[in-house]
Design a protein around this motif. Structure first.
Motif: not given
Length: 165
Positions: A12, A16-21, A151-152, A154-156
């Motif tokens: 964690r 740095r990716a926008e991962l919704d933990w 993508e909610s 992880l946007p990628d």
């Protein structure tokens, strides 16, 4: 199977990716750890998708630019001339260091499993590409999250989600 708690504790602070933990925990995302050496490790490394993208003209692009496509580790250097300077320098320095090393290079990488054959790196893109470019003998430990491809989380993942019918 290793749990999400183990994955979170280990990665964690580095991802740095926008991962919704929180969402990952809510969907009870699974984790698979796979260890591969020698040729199997090199093949898997080459197939991993980076979070680096190319536009239709083959120039480095962002994940949300129209027409951008994710690049696999094996193809990431195709956009090298257009990389940001910091990325280019970091990958070049790592490639030199890995090429000069002896023995198998240990690589532990976190990824998001999109399907059986596709994984998106969540961290370690520079190291993965540099190890591939160096032709290093690797010992790959891949920690893969398995959850919804949306993508909610992880946007990628918008590049991998099945089209809605």
């Amino acid at each position: 199977m290793t749990g999400l708690d183990d994955f979170t504790a280990r990665f964690r602070s580095d991802i740095r990716a926008e991962l919704d933990w929180a969402r990952l925990a809510g969907v009870r995302a699974g984790v698979r750890v796979e260890t591969l050496g020698q040729e199997a490790g090199r093949r898997r490394l080459a197939e991993l998708f980076t979070v680096w993208y190319a536009d239709p003209g083959g120039v480095d692009s962002s994940w949300n630019a129209p027409g951008s496509r994710p690049l696999r580790v094996a193809a990431a250097d195709r956009t090298l001339p257009s990389w940001p300077v910091e990325r280019r320098h970091a990958v070049t320095a790592l490639t030199r260091a890995f090429a000069a090393g002896s023995g198998p290079l240990p690589l532990t990488l976190p990824a998001y499993r999109v399907d059986e054959d596709r994984h998106v790196l969540l961290d370690g893109n520079h190291r993965a590409v540099a190890a591939h470019l160096a032709g290093a003998d690797i010992h790959l430990t891949l920690w893969s999250l398995s959850g919804p491809v949306c993508e909610s989380i992880l946007p990628d993942l918008r590049h991998y989600a099945a089209p809605l019918i």
